[in-house]
Design a protein around this motif. Sequence first.
Motif, PDB file in Angstrom:
ATOM      1  N   GLY A  61       0.819  -1.197   0.000  1.00  0.00           N
ATOM      2  CA  GLY A  61       0.000   0.000   0.000  1.00  0.00           C
ATOM      3  C   GLY A  61       0.853   1.247   0.000  1.00  0.00           C
ATOM      4  O   GLY A  61       2.011   1.219   0.444  1.00  0.00           O
ATOM      5  N   ILE A  62       0.284   2.325  -0.498  1.00  0.00           N
ATOM      6  CA  ILE A  62       0.934   3.634  -0.492  1.00  0.00           C
ATOM      7  C   ILE A  62      -0.080   4.639   0.038  1.00  0.00           C
ATOM      8  O   ILE A  62      -1.210   4.704  -0.459  1.00  0.00           O
ATOM      9  N   LEU A  63       0.319   5.379   1.063  1.00  0.00           N
ATOM     10  CA  LEU A  63      -0.529   6.401   1.669  1.00  0.00           C
ATOM     11  C   LEU A  63       0.184   7.745   1.643  1.00  0.00           C
ATOM     12  O   LEU A  63       1.382   7.812   1.903  1.00  0.00           O
ATOM     13  N   ILE A  64      -0.569   8.801   1.378  1.00  0.00           N
ATOM     14  CA  ILE A  64       0.012  10.138   1.277  1.00  0.00           C
ATOM     15  C   ILE A  64      -0.875  11.133   2.008  1.00  0.00           C
ATOM     16  O   ILE A  64      -2.098  11.129   1.844  1.00  0.00           O
ATOM     17  N   CYS A  65      -0.262  11.968   2.825  1.00  0.00           N
ATOM     18  CA  CYS A  65      -0.954  13.131   3.388  1.00  0.00           C
ATOM     19  C   CYS A  65       0.021  14.302   3.265  1.00  0.00           C
ATOM     20  O   CYS A  65       1.014  14.213   2.553  1.00  0.00           O
ATOM     21  N   GLY A  66      -0.252  15.392   3.940  1.00  0.00           N
ATOM     22  CA  GLY A  66       0.612  16.561   3.815  1.00  0.00           C
ATOM     23  C   GLY A  66       2.050  16.276   4.222  1.00  0.00           C
ATOM     24  O   GLY A  66       2.991  16.622   3.514  1.00  0.00           O
ATOM     25  N   THR A  67       2.220  15.625   5.376  1.00  0.00           N
ATOM     26  CA  THR A  67       3.569  15.294   5.860  1.00  0.00           C
ATOM     27  C   THR A  67       3.867  13.805   5.791  1.00  0.00           C
ATOM     28  O   THR A  67       5.025  13.410   5.871  1.00  0.00           O
ATOM     29  N   GLY A  68       2.841  12.984   5.716  1.00  0.00           N
ATOM     30  CA  GLY A  68       3.003  11.538   5.787  1.00  0.00           C
ATOM     31  C   GLY A  68       2.952  11.019   7.216  1.00  0.00           C
ATOM     32  O   GLY A  68       2.840   9.818   7.442  1.00  0.00           O
ATOM     33  N   ILE A  69       3.008  11.913   8.173  1.00  0.00           N
ATOM     34  CA  ILE A  69       3.081  11.507   9.583  1.00  0.00           C
ATOM     35  C   ILE A  69       1.739  10.957  10.067  1.00  0.00           C
ATOM     36  O   ILE A  69       1.660   9.817  10.542  1.00  0.00           O
ATOM     37  N   GLY A  70       0.703  11.750   9.976  1.00  0.00           N
ATOM     38  CA  GLY A  70      -0.593  11.334  10.511  1.00  0.00           C
ATOM     39  C   GLY A  70      -1.117  10.069   9.858  1.00  0.00           C
ATOM     40  O   GLY A  70      -1.599   9.154  10.535  1.00  0.00           O
ATOM     41  N   ILE A  71      -1.006   9.987   8.552  1.00  0.00           N
ATOM     42  CA  ILE A  71      -1.556   8.839   7.831  1.00  0.00           C
ATOM     43  C   ILE A  71      -0.770   7.566   8.142  1.00  0.00           C
ATOM     44  O   ILE A  71      -1.335   6.479   8.206  1.00  0.00           O
ATOM     45  N   SER A  72       0.541   7.698   8.388  1.00  0.00           N
ATOM     46  CA  SER A  72       1.334   6.516   8.751  1.00  0.00           C
ATOM     47  C   SER A  72       1.024   6.077  10.185  1.00  0.00           C
ATOM     48  O   SER A  72       0.960   4.874  10.465  1.00  0.00           O
ATOM     49  N   ILE A  73       0.815   7.021  11.082  1.00  0.00           N
ATOM     50  CA  ILE A  73       0.446   6.671  12.461  1.00  0.00           C
ATOM     51  C   ILE A  73      -0.873   5.910  12.455  1.00  0.00           C
ATOM     52  O   ILE A  73      -1.011   4.871  13.105  1.00  0.00           O
ATOM     53  N   ALA A  74      -1.853   6.407  11.708  1.00  0.00           N
ATOM     54  CA  ALA A  74      -3.156   5.747  11.638  1.00  0.00           C
ATOM     55  C   ALA A  74      -3.026   4.338  11.061  1.00  0.00           C
ATOM     56  O   ALA A  74      -3.589   3.384  11.611  1.00  0.00           O
ATOM     57  N   ALA A  75      -2.293   4.185   9.993  1.00  0.00           N
ATOM     58  CA  ALA A  75      -2.136   2.862   9.361  1.00  0.00           C
ATOM     59  C   ALA A  75      -1.457   1.880  10.295  1.00  0.00           C
ATOM     60  O   ALA A  75      -1.817   0.699  10.347  1.00  0.00           O
ATOM     61  N   ASN A  76      -0.488   2.349  11.058  1.00  0.00           N
ATOM     62  CA  ASN A  76       0.256   1.467  11.948  1.00  0.00           C
ATOM     63  C   ASN A  76      -0.558   0.976  13.141  1.00  0.00           C
ATOM     64  O   ASN A  76      -0.099   0.108  13.885  1.00  0.00           O
ATOM     65  N   LYS A  77      -1.757   1.469  13.325  1.00  0.00           N
ATOM     66  CA  LYS A  77      -2.639   0.959  14.380  1.00  0.00           C
ATOM     67  C   LYS A  77      -3.265  -0.377  13.989  1.00  0.00           C
ATOM     68  O   LYS A  77      -3.785  -1.087  14.843  1.00  0.00           O
ATOM     69  N   VAL A  78      -3.213  -0.726  12.712  1.00  0.00           N
ATOM     70  CA  VAL A  78      -3.804  -1.975  12.224  1.00  0.00           C
ATOM     71  C   VAL A  78      -2.783  -3.101  12.397  1.00  0.00           C
ATOM     72  O   VAL A  78      -1.672  -3.013  11.879  1.00  0.00           O
ATOM     73  N   PRO A  79      -3.139  -4.148  13.142  1.00  0.00           N
ATOM     74  CA  PRO A  79      -2.208  -5.276  13.308  1.00  0.00           C
ATOM     75  C   PRO A  79      -1.774  -5.843  11.956  1.00  0.00           C
ATOM     76  O   PRO A  79      -2.573  -5.990  11.040  1.00  0.00           O
ATOM     77  N   GLY A  80      -0.477  -6.110  11.865  1.00  0.00           N
ATOM     78  CA  GLY A  80       0.081  -6.648  10.629  1.00  0.00           C
ATOM     79  C   GLY A  80       0.613  -5.599   9.680  1.00  0.00           C
ATOM     80  O   GLY A  80       1.241  -5.924   8.675  1.00  0.00           O
ATOM     81  N   ILE A  81       0.384  -4.349  10.002  1.00  0.00           N
ATOM     82  CA  ILE A  81       0.863  -3.268   9.133  1.00  0.00           C
ATOM     83  C   ILE A  81       2.172  -2.717   9.668  1.00  0.00           C
ATOM     84  O   ILE A  81       2.341  -2.480  10.859  1.00  0.00           O
ATOM     85  N   ARG A  82       3.097  -2.524   8.742  1.00  0.00           N
ATOM     86  CA  ARG A  82       4.364  -1.869   9.016  1.00  0.00           C
ATOM     87  C   ARG A  82       4.492  -0.744   7.990  1.00  0.00           C
ATOM     88  O   ARG A  82       5.046  -0.928   6.918  1.00  0.00           O
ATOM     89  N   ALA A  83       3.881   0.391   8.318  1.00  0.00           N
ATOM     90  CA  ALA A  83       3.898   1.553   7.425  1.00  0.00           C
ATOM     91  C   ALA A  83       5.147   2.374   7.714  1.00  0.00           C
ATOM     92  O   ALA A  83       5.404   2.733   8.866  1.00  0.00           O
ATOM     93  N   ALA A  84       5.892   2.662   6.676  1.00  0.00           N
ATOM     94  CA  ALA A  84       7.143   3.402   6.812  1.00  0.00           C
ATOM     95  C   ALA A  84       7.031   4.752   6.116  1.00  0.00           C
ATOM     96  O   ALA A  84       6.712   4.816   4.926  1.00  0.00           O
ATOM     97  N   LEU A  85       7.292   5.802   6.859  1.00  0.00           N
ATOM     98  CA  LEU A  85       7.323   7.148   6.307  1.00  0.00           C
ATOM     99  C   LEU A  85       8.711   7.372   5.727  1.00  0.00           C
ATOM    100  O   LEU A  85       9.714   7.337   6.458  1.00  0.00           O
ATOM    101  N   CYS A  86       8.786   7.572   4.425  1.00  0.00           N
ATOM    102  CA  CYS A  86      10.079   7.706   3.745  1.00  0.00           C
ATOM    103  C   CYS A  86      10.101   8.966   2.886  1.00  0.00           C
ATOM    104  O   CYS A  86       9.186   9.196   2.093  1.00  0.00           O
ATOM    105  N   HIS A  87      11.170   9.730   3.062  1.00  0.00           N
ATOM    106  CA  HIS A  87      11.356  10.925   2.247  1.00  0.00           C
ATOM    107  C   HIS A  87      12.681  10.910   1.506  1.00  0.00           C
ATOM    108  O   HIS A  87      13.165  11.949   1.048  1.00  0.00           O
TER     109      HIS A  87
END
Length: 149
Positions: A61-87
Motif C-alpha cells: 500500500g501507499i498512503l500520502i498526506c501533507g507530511t506523511g506523519i498522521g496517515i502513517s500513524i493511523a495505518a500502523n494501528k492496524v495489526p500486521g501493518i508496518r507503514a514506513a514514512l520515507c522521504h
Amino acid sequence: MRIAIGSDHGGYQLKEEIKKALLEKKYEIKDFGTHSTDSCDYPDIALPLAQAVAAGEFDKGILICGTGIGISIAANKVPGIRAALCHDTFSARASREHNDANILALGERVIGKGLALEIVDVWLASEFSGGRHQKRVDKIAAIEKRCTC
C-alpha cells in the motif's frame, strides 16, 4: 503486483501523480480515496487501506498526506501493518529490506513529485532480506498480539 493507494486532501495531487505512473508501469491499483482536494480526515483513508493490505487483498500500500506523519500513524494501528514514512530512497530501501514494510507513507508538502516517484520505484523494487531482520519483524508481531484491545 496489487497496490492499494490512498491519500487525504493534503496528499491528493501527489497520489494522482503516483497512481498515473504506476498504471503506466502496469501495476494493478485500487484507489481508496480521497477523490478531490476537499478537506477530509486521513484516518478515514488509512484504516480501510491498511485493513485491506493486512488481509492480503493487496501486496503493498501507499498512503500520502501533507507530511506523511498522521496517515502513517493511523495505518500502523492496524495489526500486521508496518507503514514506513520515507522521504529519501535510502529509507525506502531499508524499510523494505530490514523492516518488511508493507505500506509506504509519503508527505506531499515535504517532497516533490520527482523524488516521490523515485522513492516509490525503489520501495517497490526492494525485497525483504529476512535473516537477522526476520526475528525483529517477528518481535513487532508479538507486540501486536500482546497489546490488542
